[in-house]
Design an enzyme around this catalytic site. Structure first.
Site, PDB file in Angstrom:
ATOM      1  N   GLU A 370     -13.391  20.554   4.386  1.00 21.81           N
ATOM      2  CA  GLU A 370     -14.821  20.575   4.763  1.00 21.81           C
ATOM      3  C   GLU A 370     -15.019  21.263   6.122  1.00 21.81           C
ATOM      4  OE1 GLU A 370     -17.364  17.463   3.657  1.00 21.81           O
ATOM      5  OE2 GLU A 370     -16.032  16.733   2.081  1.00 21.81           O
ATOM      6  N   SER A 373     -11.005  22.298  12.087  1.00 18.14           N
ATOM      7  CA  SER A 373     -11.466  21.912  13.430  1.00 18.14           C
ATOM      8  C   SER A 373     -12.050  23.120  14.164  1.00 18.14           C
ATOM      9  CB  SER A 373     -10.308  21.307  14.230  1.00 18.14           C
ATOM     10  OG  SER A 373      -9.999  20.036  13.697  1.00 18.14           O
TER      11      SER A 373
HETATM   12  C1  LIG Z   1      -6.300  18.579   0.107  1.00 18.73           C
HETATM   13  C2  LIG Z   1      -7.413  19.569   0.137  1.00 18.73           C
HETATM   14  C3  LIG Z   1      -8.594  19.295  -0.535  1.00 18.73           C
HETATM   15  C4  LIG Z   1      -9.640  20.221  -0.537  1.00 18.73           C
HETATM   16  N1  LIG Z   1     -10.783  19.955  -1.264  1.00 18.73           N
HETATM   17  C5  LIG Z   1     -11.708  20.926  -1.407  1.00 18.73           C
HETATM   18  C6  LIG Z   1     -12.813  20.745  -2.302  1.00 18.73           C
HETATM   19  O1  LIG Z   1     -12.979  19.684  -2.927  1.00 18.73           O
HETATM   20  N2  LIG Z   1     -13.699  21.772  -2.467  1.00 18.73           N
HETATM   21  C7  LIG Z   1     -13.553  22.953  -1.808  1.00 18.73           C
HETATM   22  O2  LIG Z   1     -14.386  23.831  -2.003  1.00 18.73           O
HETATM   23  N3  LIG Z   1     -12.524  23.152  -0.941  1.00 18.73           N
HETATM   24  C8  LIG Z   1     -11.598  22.176  -0.736  1.00 18.73           C
HETATM   25  N4  LIG Z   1     -10.540  22.380   0.110  1.00 18.73           N
HETATM   26  C9  LIG Z   1     -10.409  23.647   0.816  1.00 18.73           C
HETATM   27  C10 LIG Z   1     -10.637  23.538   2.307  1.00 18.73           C
HETATM   28  O3  LIG Z   1     -12.006  23.327   2.569  1.00 18.73           O
HETATM   29  C11 LIG Z   1     -10.067  24.790   2.977  1.00 18.73           C
HETATM   30  O4  LIG Z   1      -8.654  24.709   2.902  1.00 18.73           O
HETATM   31  C12 LIG Z   1     -10.524  24.928   4.408  1.00 18.73           C
HETATM   32  O5  LIG Z   1     -11.891  25.229   4.479  1.00 18.73           O
HETATM   33  C13 LIG Z   1      -9.741  26.009   5.169  1.00 18.73           C
HETATM   34  O6  LIG Z   1      -9.684  27.202   4.441  1.00 18.73           O
HETATM   35  P1  LIG Z   1      -8.272  27.938   4.249  1.00 18.73           P
HETATM   36  O7  LIG Z   1      -7.312  26.940   3.728  1.00 18.73           O
HETATM   37  O8  LIG Z   1      -8.493  29.169   3.458  1.00 18.73           O
HETATM   38  O9  LIG Z   1      -7.807  28.323   5.708  1.00 18.73           O
HETATM   39  P2  LIG Z   1      -8.276  29.648   6.550  1.00 18.73           P
HETATM   40  O10 LIG Z   1      -9.745  29.814   6.462  1.00 18.73           O
HETATM   41  O11 LIG Z   1      -7.403  30.781   6.129  1.00 18.73           O
HETATM   42  O12 LIG Z   1      -7.877  29.187   8.004  1.00 18.73           O
HETATM   43  C14 LIG Z   1      -6.560  29.303   8.538  1.00 18.73           C
HETATM   44  C15 LIG Z   1      -6.627  29.022  10.036  1.00 18.73           C
HETATM   45  O13 LIG Z   1      -7.439  30.026  10.678  1.00 18.73           O
HETATM   46  C16 LIG Z   1      -8.461  29.400  11.419  1.00 18.73           C
HETATM   47  N5  LIG Z   1      -9.672  30.252  11.394  1.00 18.73           N
HETATM   48  C17 LIG Z   1     -10.229  30.873  10.333  1.00 18.73           C
HETATM   49  N6  LIG Z   1     -11.331  31.540  10.698  1.00 18.73           N
HETATM   50  C18 LIG Z   1     -11.488  31.325  12.030  1.00 18.73           C
HETATM   51  C19 LIG Z   1     -12.435  31.709  13.012  1.00 18.73           C
HETATM   52  N7  LIG Z   1     -13.489  32.454  12.677  1.00 18.73           N
HETATM   53  N8  LIG Z   1     -12.257  31.292  14.284  1.00 18.73           N
HETATM   54  C20 LIG Z   1     -11.214  30.534  14.631  1.00 18.73           C
HETATM   55  N9  LIG Z   1     -10.283  30.113  13.758  1.00 18.73           N
HETATM   56  C21 LIG Z   1     -10.413  30.499  12.474  1.00 18.73           C
HETATM   57  C22 LIG Z   1      -8.707  28.063  10.742  1.00 18.73           C
HETATM   58  O14 LIG Z   1      -9.288  27.138  11.637  1.00 18.73           O
HETATM   59  C23 LIG Z   1      -7.281  27.676  10.344  1.00 18.73           C
HETATM   60  O15 LIG Z   1      -6.637  27.083  11.450  1.00 18.73           O
HETATM   61  C24 LIG Z   1      -9.502  21.437   0.163  1.00 18.73           C
HETATM   62  C25 LIG Z   1      -8.303  21.714   0.845  1.00 18.73           C
HETATM   63  C26 LIG Z   1      -7.270  20.812   0.823  1.00 18.73           C
HETATM   64  C27 LIG Z   1      -5.977  21.149   1.537  1.00 18.73           C
END
Ligand SMILES: Cc1cc2nc3c(=O)[nH]c(=O)nc-3n(C[C@H](O)[C@H](O)[C@H](O)COP(=O)(O)OP(=O)(O)OC[C@H]3O[C@@H](n4cnc5c(N)ncnc54)[C@H](O)[C@@H]3O)c2cc1C
Length: 388
Positions: A370, A373
């Site tokens: 969601e 951080s």
């Molecule tokens: C157990 C679990 C359950 C989940 N459930 C759901 C669900 O029910 N529905 C759903 O839709 N999604 C769900 N998610 C997905 C979750 O919301 C995403 O994993 C999350 O939003 C982060 O996206 P990402 O994994 O692609 O990481 P990325 O977006 O690739 O981020 C990687 C890192 O880069 C940082 N970063 C990225 N962009 C920026 C920026 N502009 N400035 C600074 N830092 C940045 C992030 O903070 C992070 O540290 C779930 C994930 C998990 C692991």
């Protein structure tokens, strides 16, 4: 609250809230407690447990009674997530996603027909899931690639979703797709997708560090036909639904985090009194006393941010900044508290024979889903400083 000249203390519950909280607390201890370890090991939510969550009214807390729901408040949902997560954060997230994301989206954006069709099911026996993320679009959620094309009276959806909580158990998915990837966020549309719609399937389940009993799976859409009347809100307005439901959802994650932090703290405080070293209980050492006190203080501070944001939501005032702050802060507190709880247990805390290592594993997700951080910090900074 209006009958009080001065607002109540944030942690002071009304009579109904207290009864509700006590019921959920008892249920969590008696009915979920014995299942926690097995569900974590098998990575499986006990199917009987989901039925009990429905029977207790916890899957339709805010759904009005006319649709078979409990007719409660958002604050009630927050109390439920906190109490369940104190015992098991996976049970907490099932209820959290159902209430704060899926039911909330239906209540806020569903038309009369959609409410009539789906709300009674959500209150009675249908688990919901919320499908926004994809492999290449997490933080940058509106870069999603799942396509929706109108063909006759149906939209035809193609693409894949990743990380979808509750997806193994769910019967209804609030799923986001784009009508036109070139249109950016303005193409994004929310659909109500039933699990039996042709062309829809649930794919690989993730093997996770924490909240292992909560299912997290890929969704596959291959020429999935969704009737036109299953667009939630308006075509092209899905981004608004996504943003606004997640604002509420974040308070729920805050509740999950303070619940699990409290669960870990309670075990640590009890253990500190029982464990003897140097001829006395370790709780007699000031070093341990200070750790226990620091943990409790941080949990209290985080709880105030959760309760305040939830009360603001129920009061109808803008809570976007507070929701981002509470998720950010409560997940930091949860990670610190659960980590310290392991240290209070010493070597025993590092084993699966004791409950605290699971709390620590479960806490980690609070900083990720969601909105990570960093994304919460970006929201808070934007609201404080203005600009893009
Ligand atoms: C157990 C679990 C359950 C989940 N459930 C759901 C669900 O029910 N529905 C759903 O839709 N999604 C769900 N998610 C997905 C979750 O919301 C995403 O994993 C999350 O939003 C982060 O996206 P990402 O994994 O692609 O990481 P990325 O977006 O690739 O981020 C990687 C890192 O880069 C940082 N970063 C990225 N962009 C920026 C920026 N502009 N400035 C600074 N830092 C940045 C992030 O903070 C992070 O540290 C779930 C994930 C998990 C692991």
């Amino acid at each position: 609250m209006s009958q009080h000249a001065v607002p109540m203390a944030l942690t002071q519950l009304g009579e109904d809230e207290q009864m509700f909280r006590d019921t959920v607390r008892r249920f969590a201890i008696e009915q979920i407690g014995p299942l926690v370890r097995g569900m974590d090991e098998s990575q499986q939510m006990d199917p009987g447990l989901i039925k009990k969550l429905f029977d207790l009214g916890l899957m339709g807390i805010e759904i009005p009674e006319q649709y078979g729901g409990a007719g409660g408040t958002f604050f009630n949902a927050i109390l439920a997530v906190e109490e369940l997560s104190r015992v098991d954060a996976s049970a907490g997230v099932v209820v959290d996603v159902q209430n704060t994301l899926v039911n909330n989206a239906l209540l806020r954006w569903g038309n009369a027909e959609q409410k009539k069709r789906y709300l009674p099911k959500m209150a009675a026996d249908t688990v919901g899931a919320y499908a926004l993320s994809e492999a290449s679009s997490g933080s940058d959620a509106f870069a999603l690639q799942t396509r929706a094309e109108l063909k006759g009276s149906d939209y035809v959806l193609n693409g894949r979703k990743l990380w979808i909580t509750n997806s193994k158990e769910a019967g209804l998915f609030v799923l986001f797709a784009t009508l036109d990837p070139a249109a950016g966020y303005k193409g994004i549309t929310a659909f109500l997708v039933e699990k039996d719609f042709p062309g829809f399937s649930v794919g690989k389940k993730e093997d996770k560090l924490g909240i292992r009993a909560s299912s997290t799976c890929e969704l596959i859409l291959e020429d999935c036909r969704v009737p036109k009347e299953n667009v939630l809100g308006e075509p092209g307005k899905g981004y608004k639904i996504a943003i606004e439901t997640l604002n509420e959802g974040r308070i729920g994650i805050g509740a999950q985090m303070i619940g699990l932090a409290r669960g870990a703290w309670e075990f640590a405080a009890k253990y500190a009194v029982e464990r003897k070293q140097f001829g006395k209980a370790i709780a007699e050492f000031q070093g341990i006393q200070f750790q226990i006190a620091q943990m409790a203080t941080e949990i209290e501070a985080a709880r105030l941010t959760v309760y305040n944001a939830a009360r603001m939501k129920d009061a109808g005032v803008n809570f976007v900044k507070e929701a981002a702050m509470t998720k950010l802060f409560a997940s930091q507190v949860a990670e610190r508290v659960t980590s310290l709880a392991i240290e209070v247990y010493g070597g025993y805390g590092f084993t699966k024979d004791y409950p605290v290592e699971k709390y620590w594993r479960d806490a980690k997700i609070g900083k990720i889903y969601e909105g990570t951080s960093n994304m919460q910090l970006a929201t808070i900074a934007k609201l404080l400083l203005g600009g893009k």
